[in-house]
Motif scaffolding. Structure first.
Motif, PDB file in Angstrom:
ATOM      1  N   PHE A  92       0.867  -1.173   0.000  1.00 45.07           N
ATOM      2  CA  PHE A  92       0.000   0.000   0.000  1.00 45.07           C
ATOM      3  C   PHE A  92       0.906   1.225   0.000  1.00 45.07           C
ATOM      4  O   PHE A  92       2.127   1.118   0.121  1.00 45.07           O
ATOM      5  CB  PHE A  92      -0.902   0.022   1.242  1.00 45.07           C
ATOM      6  CG  PHE A  92      -0.147   0.357   2.504  1.00 45.07           C
ATOM      7  CD1 PHE A  92      -0.260   1.611   3.073  1.00 45.07           C
ATOM      8  CD2 PHE A  92       0.694  -0.574   3.108  1.00 45.07           C
ATOM      9  CE1 PHE A  92       0.456   1.929   4.230  1.00 45.07           C
ATOM     10  CE2 PHE A  92       1.400  -0.268   4.259  1.00 45.07           C
ATOM     11  CZ  PHE A  92       1.277   0.989   4.820  1.00 45.07           C
ATOM     12  N   LEU A 129      -2.221   0.249  -7.721  1.00 38.34           N
ATOM     13  CA  LEU A 129      -1.044   0.895  -7.150  1.00 38.34           C
ATOM     14  C   LEU A 129      -0.084   1.350  -8.243  1.00 38.34           C
ATOM     15  O   LEU A 129       0.514   2.429  -8.155  1.00 38.34           O
ATOM     16  CB  LEU A 129      -0.349  -0.070  -6.189  1.00 38.34           C
ATOM     17  CG  LEU A 129       0.347   0.518  -4.965  1.00 38.34           C
ATOM     18  CD1 LEU A 129      -0.507   1.547  -4.264  1.00 38.34           C
ATOM     19  CD2 LEU A 129       0.725  -0.591  -3.992  1.00 38.34           C
ATOM     20  N   SER A 259      -5.576  -1.147  -2.001  1.00 43.79           N
ATOM     21  CA  SER A 259      -4.576  -1.222  -3.063  1.00 43.79           C
ATOM     22  C   SER A 259      -4.735  -2.517  -3.855  1.00 43.79           C
ATOM     23  O   SER A 259      -4.361  -2.591  -5.031  1.00 43.79           O
ATOM     24  CB  SER A 259      -3.166  -1.138  -2.480  1.00 43.79           C
ATOM     25  OG  SER A 259      -2.948  -2.196  -1.566  1.00 43.79           O
ATOM     26  N   GLY A 280      -9.497  -1.084  -5.471  1.00 43.09           N
ATOM     27  CA  GLY A 280      -8.446  -2.060  -5.711  1.00 43.09           C
ATOM     28  C   GLY A 280      -8.640  -2.823  -7.006  1.00 43.09           C
ATOM     29  O   GLY A 280      -9.020  -2.273  -8.040  1.00 43.09           O
TER      30      GLY A 280
END
Length: 349
Positions: A92, A129, A259, A280
């Motif tokens: 994360f 991410l 994430s 996510g």
């Protein structure tokens, strides 16, 4: 040689810790590396003490991003006698917490950027991410995908569980008790149901990370009229999770940011329908109306109405669960061995 460094887990066992532990075990078993537990202030000295007889791949956990000193880290790296490459394993990014103020977020981004620029590569669980790193110009180097394994440990003797006889529908939420995870929002939704909620809701995870949030939740629960229907389960062993998920009728997640979404992926793997925000990597696993529902982030009204529909029409929920059981075989989720192979490929192993 690969050196995976991360803080010791202490009381909190997160999804990121489970990734680190799975990688550490396989590095040791294959002789390709070792896992090292170190507090942030110990990291420079740990790096200095590593053998200089062979090239080193040093992988630092994302928890270090808020505490390491970039100048000190760079000094240690450039003064090593053997070739050394640095990577960050990003479960994360602290700056992505939706509850942060703009000022706090900017300060965190600047700190994270100063550390990430030292890296030869970053490892991320998925596109969420990776895209954030690029879009926010936090990192412009090589980004490698290393999704977590989604597997359950089978118990020889499953634990006895009074929930087996609990009234349906049975809801479950997995995650640290936190404002950004949305458990307080779910409690509010259940309180406002008409007719009232007659099922069971079980909360699994680290419930004491933020003591003031836990106290607030308990006060709200005690005044909700739902105390007998809601069960708080702190730090349940992951080896019990498979059975607990399978026994549930719906995983409910009101998290405003993930994430990856490991708990949601595990529910999908267990064949449990999911109600969640679109966060996510969830669009990879949730087929709208077939094994769950993805709600636009921030649309509390739609989240609440979808939850109410499923609870007030249990036949629809149970049909959804039957479909989720069938669909789980069609959805690809990596094993820990795949995770490890992705990890090794980062270093050309």
């Amino acid at each position: 040689m690969i050196y995976l460094m991360a803080p010791a887990p202490k009381a909190r066992v997160s999804g990121g810790f489970r990734v680190n532990e799975a990688l550490r075990q396989r590095l040791t078993a294959t002789g390709t590396g070792v896992g090292i537990h170190a507090d942030p202030e110990e990291v420079p000295a740990k790096i200095q003490s590593l053998p200089s007889t062979a090239p080193a791949h040093i992988v630092l956990d994302s928890l270090y991003l808020t505490d390491l000193n970039p100048a000190r880290l760079n000094h240690v790296l450039v003064n090593r006698d053997s070739p050394t490459r640095l990577y960050f394993l990003l479960h994360f990014l602290p700056c992505m917490n939706p509850s942060l103020s703009a000022t706090t977020r900017k300060a965190l981004q600047e700190k994270e950027h100063s550390l990430l620029t030292l890296a030869d590569g970053t490892l991320v669980p998925g596109s969420t991410l990776a895209d954030y790193l690029r879009n926010e110009a936090l990192y412009t180097g090589a980004i490698y995908r290393c999704p977590p394994g989604i597997e359950f440990t089978e118990l020889d003797t499953p634990p006895s569980d009074p929930w087996d006889k609990a009234p349906s529908p049975r809801l479950i939420t997995v995650g640290t008790l936190s404002p950004s995870k949305g458990q307080l929002d779910i409690l509010s939704h259940l309180q406002q149901l008409t007719p009232s909620f007659k099922g069971t809701w079980r909360l699994l995870g680290d419930l004491h990370t933020e003591p003031e949030v836990y106290c607030h939740f308990k006060r709200k629960l005690n005044n909700s009229g739902l105390k007998e229907s809601i069960h708080l389960c702190h730090s349940v062993p992951h080896s019990h999770l498979g059975k607990l998920l399978t026994d549930a009728d719906l995983l409910v997640s009101a998290s405003r940011f993930e994430s990856y979404g490991m708990a949601i992926a595990e529910a999908v793997a267990a064949g449990i329908p999911v109600l969640t925000y679109r966060v996510g990597e969830t669009p990879q696993w949730i087929k709208e109306g077939e094994n769950g529902f993805l709600i636009p982030v921030g649309d509390h009204k739609k989240f609440k109405s979808t939850l109410a529909t499923l609870l007030h029409h249990p036949e629809e929920l149970f049909l959804l669960k039957r479909q989720a059981q069938k669909i789980k075989e069609e959805i690809f989720l990596p094993t820990w061995e795949i995770t490890f192979q992705c990890f090794l490929e980062t270093f050309g192993e």
